[in-house]
Design an enzyme around this catalytic site. Structure first.
Site, PDB file in Angstrom:
ATOM      1  N   HIS A  96       3.827 -14.425 138.252  1.00  0.00           N
ATOM      2  CA  HIS A  96       5.238 -14.897 137.619  1.00  0.00           C
ATOM      3  C   HIS A  96       6.223 -14.068 138.350  1.00  0.00           C
ATOM      4  O   HIS A  96       6.333 -13.034 138.612  1.00  0.00           O
ATOM      5  CB  HIS A  96       5.394 -14.475 136.069  1.00  0.00           C
ATOM      6  N   GLU A 168       8.536 -22.480 139.072  1.00  0.00           N
ATOM      7  CA  GLU A 168       9.476 -21.862 138.265  1.00  0.00           C
ATOM      8  C   GLU A 168      10.575 -21.299 139.087  1.00  0.00           C
ATOM      9  O   GLU A 168      10.472 -20.270 139.483  1.00  0.00           O
ATOM     10  CB  GLU A 168       8.701 -21.047 137.368  1.00  0.00           C
ATOM     11  N   GLY A 174      14.808 -17.600 131.923  1.00  0.00           N
ATOM     12  CA  GLY A 174      15.158 -16.789 130.920  1.00  0.00           C
ATOM     13  C   GLY A 174      16.787 -16.911 130.699  1.00  0.00           C
ATOM     14  O   GLY A 174      17.189 -17.943 130.657  1.00  0.00           O
ATOM     15  N   SER A 214      13.530 -22.425 131.805  1.00  0.00           N
ATOM     16  CA  SER A 214      14.701 -23.136 130.382  1.00  0.00           C
ATOM     17  C   SER A 214      14.307 -24.475 130.194  1.00  0.00           C
ATOM     18  O   SER A 214      15.153 -25.184 129.979  1.00  0.00           O
ATOM     19  CB  SER A 214      16.100 -22.819 131.203  1.00  0.00           C
TER      20      SER A 214
HETATM   21  P1  13P Z   1      12.036 -19.659 129.730  1.00  0.00           P
HETATM   22  O1  13P Z   1      11.346 -20.693 129.270  1.00  0.00           O
HETATM   23  O2  13P Z   1      12.435 -18.744 128.616  1.00  0.00           O
HETATM   24  O3  13P Z   1      13.088 -19.711 130.766  1.00  0.00           O
HETATM   25  O4  13P Z   1      10.647 -18.867 130.411  1.00  0.00           O
HETATM   26  C1  13P Z   1      10.071 -19.669 131.501  1.00  0.00           C
HETATM   27  C2  13P Z   1       8.926 -18.879 131.933  1.00  0.00           C
HETATM   28  O5  13P Z   1       9.193 -17.688 132.454  1.00  0.00           O
HETATM   29  C3  13P Z   1       7.474 -19.353 131.719  1.00  0.00           C
HETATM   30  O6  13P Z   1       6.681 -18.469 132.494  1.00  0.00           O
END
Ligand code: 13P
Length: 263
Positions: A96, A168, A174, A214
């Site tokens: 991640h 991602e 975030g 998001s």
């Molecule tokens: P958000 O959906 O809060 O942006 O986070 C996504 C995430 O990091 C999933 O691993």
């Protein structure tokens, strides 16, 4: 109909008790799901043991957020695949962006972890994504291809079949994240599919590619409609069970109403 993966990374947010309450709620929701959704949750390490029995009987995969690649040894603060296999987890989230950013994790280390997970029949969920500078410099695709290639190095076709990819984009994740346009997600997922097919001629077309960053109530249907988006990996919008329920119910009815008739 192909399985759609949908799950949540709890990051460092829930106590054991909060996790148990969430999972009990998710179990109830999962019983009402009619379409081919594969639900999963990725709690903190402390919650894995108490939550395991709640997921076993339900259609919910349980994953951990990180692990070391060695079975055991002098690695203070780490947790090994052998220990996670003992709990009976189904999957492991690897690479991640927060682990890359704050804990210096790199593609070579992730590759070792992928092999270690597969040795214990734990499904690796490999996270990749370009940061904002790479996007601005228009090297997103090169960056992602390199991440895929190194993270999945030396896997056989049979092993690669067990892997999941989560795309991602770092700039979308975030509180400060900017949701990605669906057209951009489509372009990148198509590129990732081609890259996977190049790396694994037999199974590259079957490796699920999830999207995260998001994902929320307003955009999740736009993403899931895309041909090469095979699931969603959600943070904030799924941490509250009522909020996750809205997404799951809408997705379930959307998928159920879009089943193509068998000709
Ligand atoms: P958000 O959906 O809060 O942006 O986070 C996504 C995430 O990091 C999933 O691993």
């Amino acid at each position: 109909m192909k399985k759609i993966w949908i799950g949540t990374n709890w990051k460092m947010t829930k106590t054991i008790e909060e996790g148990i309450q969430f999972t009990k709620g998710l179990r109830e929701i999962s019983e009402a799901v009619t379409s081919n959704l594969q639900l999963f949750i990725i709690p903190s390490h402390t919650s894995l043991v108490p939550i395991k029995p709640l997921t076993t009987a339900a259609n919910i995969y349980l994953g951990a957020q990180n692990m070391h690649w060695e079975d055991s040894g002098p690695y203070t603060g780490e947790i090994s695949p052998r220990m996670l296999a003992e709990i009976g987890i189904d999957m492991i989230e690897l690479g991640h962006s927060e682990r890359r950013q704050y804990f210096n994790e790199n593609d070579e280390a992730i590759n070792k972890k992928v092999h270690a997970a597969l040795n214990y029949s734990i499904k690796p969920l490999v996270c990749i994504g370009e940061n904002i500078d790479q996007k601005k410099q228009q090297i997103s695709k090169e960056t992602l291809a390199a991440q895929l290639k190194v993270c999945l190095q030396n896997l056989s076709e049979e092993q690669a079949k067990e892997v999941l990819i989560a795309y991602e984009p770092v700039w979308a994740i975030g509180e400060q994240g900017i949701p990605a346009d669906a057209s951009y997600v489509a372009e990148i997922h198509d590129f990732l599919r081609n890259t996977l097919e190049g790396l694994f001629a037999e199974v590259g077309s079957e490796i699920p590619i999830l999207f995260g960053g998001s994902v929320n109530h307003d955009n999740f249907l736009d993403y899931i409609e895309l041909e090469n988006v095979n699931g969603l990996f959600i943070g904030r919008a799924a941490w509250n069970i009522e909020s996750f329920q809205v997404i799951l119910q809408q997705l379930d009815s959307h998928l159920a109403s879009n089943v193509s008739p068998i000709l």
